[in-house]
Design a protein around this motif. Structure first.
Motif, mmCIF file in Angstrom:
data_model
loop_
_atom_site.group_PDB
_atom_site.id
_atom_site.type_symbol
_atom_site.label_atom_id
_atom_site.label_comp_id
_atom_site.label_asym_id
_atom_site.label_seq_id
_atom_site.Cartn_x
_atom_site.Cartn_y
_atom_site.Cartn_z
ATOM 1 N N LEU A 1 94.003 41.321 25.796
ATOM 2 C CA LEU A 1 93.137 40.649 25.127
ATOM 3 C C LEU A 1 93.505 39.294 24.619
ATOM 4 C CD1 LEU A 1 92.010 43.901 23.361
ATOM 5 C CD2 LEU A 1 90.492 42.619 24.885
ATOM 6 N N ASN A 2 94.715 39.077 24.296
ATOM 7 C CA ASN A 2 95.409 37.842 23.746
ATOM 8 C C ASN A 2 95.262 36.724 24.544
ATOM 9 O OD1 ASN A 2 96.983 36.407 21.709
ATOM 10 N ND2 ASN A 2 98.139 36.170 23.546
ATOM 11 N N ARG A 3 95.251 37.211 25.959
ATOM 12 C CA ARG A 3 95.429 35.997 26.980
ATOM 13 C C ARG A 3 94.005 35.572 27.336
ATOM 14 N NH1 ARG A 3 99.505 39.250 28.827
ATOM 15 N NH2 ARG A 3 98.447 40.416 30.341
ATOM 16 N N ARG A 4 92.874 36.207 26.637
ATOM 17 C CA ARG A 4 91.566 36.022 27.067
ATOM 18 C C ARG A 4 90.928 35.104 25.841
ATOM 19 N NH1 ARG A 4 88.377 40.859 30.067
ATOM 20 N NH2 ARG A 4 86.584 39.310 29.442
ATOM 21 N N ILE A 5 91.616 35.133 24.835
ATOM 22 C CA ILE A 5 91.204 34.426 23.512
ATOM 23 C C ILE A 5 91.211 32.938 23.455
ATOM 24 C CG2 ILE A 5 91.523 34.256 20.870
ATOM 25 C CD1 ILE A 5 92.191 37.304 21.229
ATOM 26 N N ARG B 1 91.446 29.981 20.857
ATOM 27 C CA ARG B 1 91.474 29.933 19.405
ATOM 28 C C ARG B 1 90.290 29.168 18.747
ATOM 29 N NH1 ARG B 1 96.896 30.104 16.962
ATOM 30 N NH2 ARG B 1 95.843 29.263 15.282
ATOM 31 N N GLU B 2 89.885 28.076 19.452
ATOM 32 C CA GLU B 2 89.031 27.114 19.068
ATOM 33 C C GLU B 2 87.449 27.975 19.131
ATOM 34 O OE1 GLU B 2 91.051 26.204 21.489
ATOM 35 O OE2 GLU B 2 92.472 25.379 20.073
ATOM 36 N N GLN B 3 87.042 28.626 20.182
ATOM 37 C CA GLN B 3 85.864 29.106 20.493
ATOM 38 C C GLN B 3 85.755 30.347 19.673
ATOM 39 O OE1 GLN B 3 84.853 29.069 24.496
ATOM 40 N NE2 GLN B 3 85.332 26.831 24.695
ATOM 41 N N GLU B 4 86.724 31.173 19.652
ATOM 42 C CA GLU B 4 86.363 32.715 19.401
ATOM 43 C C GLU B 4 87.606 33.023 18.294
ATOM 44 O OE1 GLU B 4 86.069 35.271 22.265
ATOM 45 O OE2 GLU B 4 87.583 34.695 23.524
ATOM 46 N N PRO B 5 87.890 32.192 17.221
ATOM 47 C CA PRO B 5 89.153 32.674 16.419
ATOM 48 C C PRO B 5 89.223 34.047 15.932
ATOM 49 C CG PRO B 5 87.527 31.348 15.114
ATOM 50 C CD PRO B 5 86.920 31.134 16.348
ATOM 51 N N GLU C 1 102.374 38.086 22.994
ATOM 52 C CA GLU C 1 101.174 39.012 23.213
ATOM 53 C C GLU C 1 100.208 38.695 22.170
ATOM 54 O OE1 GLU C 1 102.334 42.648 26.043
ATOM 55 O OE2 GLU C 1 103.292 42.579 23.933
ATOM 56 N N ILE C 2 100.465 37.837 21.013
ATOM 57 C CA ILE C 2 99.766 37.848 19.904
ATOM 58 C C ILE C 2 99.404 36.334 19.672
ATOM 59 C CG2 ILE C 2 100.032 40.099 18.856
ATOM 60 C CD1 ILE C 2 101.770 38.558 16.918
ATOM 61 N N ASN C 3 99.786 35.460 20.523
ATOM 62 C CA ASN C 3 100.165 33.861 20.221
ATOM 63 C C ASN C 3 98.714 33.036 20.016
ATOM 64 O OD1 ASN C 3 99.653 33.735 22.864
ATOM 65 N ND2 ASN C 3 101.604 32.736 23.177
ATOM 66 N N ASN C 4 97.652 33.806 20.605
ATOM 67 C CA ASN C 4 96.357 33.039 20.414
ATOM 68 C C ASN C 4 95.447 33.600 19.340
ATOM 69 O OD1 ASN C 4 96.896 31.577 22.744
ATOM 70 N ND2 ASN C 4 96.192 33.119 24.179
ATOM 71 N N GLU D 1 84.767 48.335 26.005
ATOM 72 C CA GLU D 1 84.581 49.210 27.237
ATOM 73 C C GLU D 1 83.933 47.887 27.933
ATOM 74 O OE1 GLU D 1 83.021 53.340 28.469
ATOM 75 O OE2 GLU D 1 82.508 52.508 26.788
ATOM 76 N N GLY D 2 82.902 47.033 27.307
ATOM 77 C CA GLY D 2 82.508 46.151 28.153
ATOM 78 C C GLY D 2 83.556 45.037 28.620
ATOM 79 N N MET D 3 84.432 44.744 27.809
ATOM 80 C CA MET D 3 85.390 43.670 28.112
ATOM 81 C C MET D 3 86.636 44.032 29.025
ATOM 82 S SD MET D 3 85.708 41.470 24.318
ATOM 83 C CE MET D 3 86.883 40.544 24.883
ATOM 84 N N MET D 4 86.861 45.292 28.692
ATOM 85 C CA MET D 4 88.094 45.946 29.499
ATOM 86 C C MET D 4 87.951 47.080 29.987
ATOM 87 S SD MET D 4 91.005 43.912 29.385
ATOM 88 C CE MET D 4 91.436 42.463 28.608
ATOM 89 N N PRO D 5 86.919 47.526 30.958
ATOM 90 C CA PRO D 5 86.473 48.603 31.311
ATOM 91 C C PRO D 5 87.663 49.829 31.786
ATOM 92 C CG PRO D 5 85.656 47.016 32.819
ATOM 93 C CD PRO D 5 86.388 46.340 31.597
#
Length: 860
Positions: A724-728, A730-734, A758-761, A821-825
């Motif tokens: 999940l962290n890799r998909r984040i 920072r600017e668009q969805e803090p 794994e949490i750096n974003n 579920e929708g993001m990571m089925p």
């Protein structure tokens, strides 16, 4: 390789050499660049006439060898960017040019001034020449005579295919072939006079002796010319230090040596030039193994000591422990890679696709390499000096501990208890060095560098080897105190505290427990303007949040060990426990009831040290003196040892600019809000300065659900958070990440075992206390984890829902829809444990103010 002959552009020279062959690297040893030009010009003219692509690698300080012309491609390069950047770029240019390309390189001797040492010139040729050979190229190189050590010349001779000595006598040019691979003739290796368009061999001994004796005279200075450029430079510095040189000469030499030894961070270089004398720099050189930079960690330690000892307002010599550290130069790192044939893999790691993939392979191979004999000899001499005193081998990379990049905990350091035979101790030391080199390729370090935009910069790994500060106590060895000090404490836990007063993170024994988060154990946090105020309220909290175990070196087992304080306190060590601890009468009584009469329990409060000695005043003065010199807050690692009747002896083992966000602007936190409008409210227990942060997403890990998972699934939850962290963005969805206990714990029962990569974003991180499950946060001010959060600009909150001044709207969290579920089925089986709350329409607002120590997160 084909047998096709290629012309030098000089038909008579072709006859002497039997032509060139595809794959040949041609090195000309010349007196000046104009002699090299005599051979380069016809070679390029002939190659272009034959339709060959020719690349000119332009990097020298001399005039260009070639002017722009059709068919010639000129690449401008700057070797001052560092060996790695230069060598990797040339490797990539050669790769892109492909097979059969012809090359001209500027004088290799010009690389000395950029890199400071012949060793790296030899390394460059050793990794570049075989690659050119593989691709059926022809390449011309030049060396200026008497600029290089015998070792470098021998290395180049062994690697190249053609080596020509160009000699000038009374204005007449001679060519003396020294090596022509797989060709020979009766006169090939004689000197040849270049006359008109002919090359005439000197067939009689008179002319040969006359030429060679004139061009290679035997003088007392010959041995000096055979030294590496690095050692010649320091001989000049020693001569200058012994004479009454004018201030300009002296200052120029200090600047020159700082540039070659102290790194490339301009602010740190300015501090080095201002504080180090020529004698200081020569003393460092006297304790160096290899050449190159000593790295950020070593520079910071030396600077801190010099700054303090030059302070005219306080006698620091009475308070500082002397040091006798050794430094392994950064060039040894590259030499190790080249020596073990790892350069092609190292270059592949520099590509986007190989950044992580090739690093894993490289890391494994770096653990198995060997060291050149002269480096091993340096290691052995250093170990003989230390004898069997314990030492610590510390990473000291080029980018570490500078302004803006701390690399806190990213690279490894290792204690060597240093017991056993000389051969065993050398083996242990070399293993530590390999492991530190390999740690430069760890996933956490690489992710950190990429996040900071540093992945394309040279990151050379130097090493700092220090005698471990401490005392033998029985078969254990350790300092009495160790810790971390920061000169500006933006993370005060009481509104009456002054952030400018600074803070300490203090432990008994080795400082490992001060810099790392350790399960079930807590250092003493000391606000230097209110040393007896604790972050936790009440006696039971004070008892819970204490240090229980001590890290020390066990001489018998030759290893780093962790010992319960109870066992250490009841051993014959001579520790002044009365100064550090108070008797725990309750536990002592329980021990007696269980038949352990005579054993005494202690609580490591450090109260007497903090209240009845000048320790806090001295540490605050130390931090403030360094802060003033740096003109910036500082972060210091230290040890302290006590002797009766003397001031405590402080050893500053590390000093770096403190990465901190500070107070920034004042944030107004609303006084009274309906609980239905608030997600959480708290006083204190946060790190990250003043913030007003919109949040568009929450990732919530449920404590009860997480606790019920089997061990393997707890690790899988950590990997899910990482995905999940890799998909984040920072600017668009803090995003606020909330979970039970300690993020990054190595014990899954105490928190989710993520790595920092794994949490750096995340924009904000909350550790939520769930006492029923034993999942409790740790306020890790001053630790490596704390540095990671600050540098990544991640706001941190420890939330204690059961505390009187805390509110947490758990119902709101439970009633929100789950987007997992929708993001990571593929991970939907964890939907009862991991919840993703999207706030696309209107964000939450996280508000925190350091001065009032109040925090609130308002609902939309």
């Amino acid at each position: 390789m084909t047998a096709e002959k290629v012309s030098t552009g000089l038909p008579a020279l072709d006859e002497v050499l039997d032509g060139l062959r595809l794959g040949d690297n041609v090195v000309l040893n010349v007196d000046d660049i104009e002699e090299y030009r005599l051979f380069v010009t016809p070679y390029v003219k002939s190659a272009l006439a034959a339709g060959r692509p020719v690349l000119y690698m332009r990097f020298g300080s001399h005039a260009p060898l070639l002017e722009p012309q059709d068919g010639l491609i000129i690449h401008e390069l700057d070797p001052r960017a560092g060996f790695e950047s230069f060598a990797v770029r040339i490797h990539n240019l050669i790769t892109n040019a492909g097979r059969g390309t012809f090359y001209v390189f500027d004088s290799l001797s010009d690389l000395q001034s950029a890199w400071g040492t012949d060793q790296m010139v030899g390394n460059f040729f050793w990794v570049t020449c075989p690659y050119l050979f593989e691709l059926d190229t022809i390449a011309y190189f030049a060396l200026i005579r008497d600029r290089h050590s015998l070792k470098t010349l021998a290395r180049i001779r062994d690697t190249t295919q053609v080596l020509l000595d160009v000699l000038s006598d009374d204005g007449r040019i001679h060519v003396h072939p020294l090596k022509v691979w797989q060709r020979h003739s009766p006169t090939m290796f004689l000197p040849h006079l270049m006359e008109d368009e002919r090359f005439i061999p000197l067939a009689d001994s008179y002319h040969a002796t006359r030429l060679l004796s004139r061009c290679a005279p035997s003088t007392p200075d010959t041995a000096r010319r055979h030294l590496d450029h690095w050692y010649r430079l320091f001989l000049q510095a020693e001569e200058l230090a012994e004479t009454e040189a004018d201030s300009e000469q002296y200052g120029d030499m200090v600047r020159h040596l700082c540039r070659h030894m102290m790194g490339q961070d301009e602010r740190m270089l300015a501090l080095a030039r201002e504080n180090f004398s020529l004698d200081d720099l020569l003393a460092v050189k006297g304790r160096m193994i290899g050449t190159g930079f000593i790295g950020g960690k070593a520079v910071g330690m030396l600077l801190a000591r010099d700054i303090l000892l030059r302070d005219t307002e306080f006698d620091w010599s009475a308070h500082l422990e002397p040091h006798d550290s050794f430094f392994v130069g950064s060039n040894v790192y590259y030499t190790y890679i080249v020596h073990n044939g790892l350069w092609p893999l190292y270059v592949r790691q520099k590509t986007p696709e190989g950044y992580f993939e090739a690093a894993a392979e490289l890391r494994a191979k770096m653990l198995e390499g060997s060291f050149p004999d002269e480096i091993r000899a340096g290691f052995q001499q250093m170990l003989e000096y230390f004898g069997q005193y314990p030492i610590i081998v510390r990473s000291s990379s080029l980018l570490e501990d500078g302004f803006g990049n701390a690399f806190a905990g990213k690279y490894d350091s290792f204690f060597c208890v240093n017991q056993g035979s000389p051969e065993q101790r050398l083996t242990q030391f070399e293993d530590a060095v390999r492991r530190i080199y390999a740690s430069a390729m760890s996933e956490d370090a690489l992710a950190y560098r990429r996040q900071r935009g540093l992945e394309h910069l040279d990151e050379q790994m130097a090493l700092l080897t220090q005698r471990v500060s401490g005392t033998y106590r029985g078969h254990w060895y350790f300092p009495e105190l160790a810790g971390v000090g920061v000169s500006y404490n933006t993370f005060v836990w009481d509104k009456d505290m002054d952030p400018r007063a600074g803070m300490l993170r203090l432990v008994l024994g080795l400082g490992t427990r001060a810099v790392d988060r350790v399960e079930g154990d807590y250092p003493r946090l000391v606000a230097l303007d209110a040393p007896l105020k604790r972050p936790h309220k009440g006696f039971e909290d004070a008892r819970r949040f204490l240090q229980r175990d001590v890290d020390l070196l066990d001489i018998n087992s030759n290893s780093l060990e962790t010992l319960p304080l109870l066992k250490l306190a009841n051993s014959d060590t001579g520790l002044p426990l009365d100064l550090f601890a108070t008797r725990d009468e309750e536990i002592t009584r329980r021990l007696e009831e269980r038949g352990r009469k005579g054993q005494k329990a202690w609580l490591l409060t450090f109260d007497q040290l903090l209240s009845e000695t000048p320790f806090c005043e001295v540490m605050q003065r130390l931090l403030k003196t360094l802060e003033k010199a740096y003109d910036y807050p500082v972060d210091v690692e230290f040890t302290v040892n006590f002797s009766a009747g003397e001031p405590p002896r402080i050893n500053v083992v590390q000093c770096r600019p403190l990465q901190t966000r500070g107070e920034r602007q004042r944030v107004e936190v609303p006084d009274h809000q309906d609980d239905r409008e608030v997600l959480l409210r708290s006083e204190g227990n946060f790190m990250g300065g003043n913030v007003s942060l919109p949040l568009r997403q929450i990732i919530w890990v449920d404590a009860a659900g997480y606790s019920r998972l089997p061990l393997s699934d707890k690790y899988e939850v950590a990997r899910l958070v990482g995905r999940l962290n890799r998909r984040i963005s920072r600017e668009q969805e803090p995003t606020l990440l909330m979970g039970p206990g300690r993020w990054g714990s190595s014990t899954p029962a105490l928190g989710v075992p993520i790595s920092f990569a794994e949490i750096n974003n995340m924009a904000a991180l909350a550790e939520v206390a769930f006492s029923s499950e034993g999942l409790m946060p740790e306020l890790s001010f001053g630790s490596h984890f704390f540095q990671d959060l600050v540098e990544a600009d991640i706001f941190y909150l420890a939330l204690f829902p059961e505390a009187r001044n805390v509110f947490f709207n758990r119902n709101w969290v439970e009633n929100q829809p789950n987007a997992l579920e929708g993001m990571m089925p593929a991970s939907s089986r964890f939907k009862s444990v991991v919840k993703i709350i999207r706030l696309d329409q209107q964000p939450l607002q996280l508000l925190a103010d350091v001065v009032s120590q109040r925090l609130v997160c308002t609902l939309p």
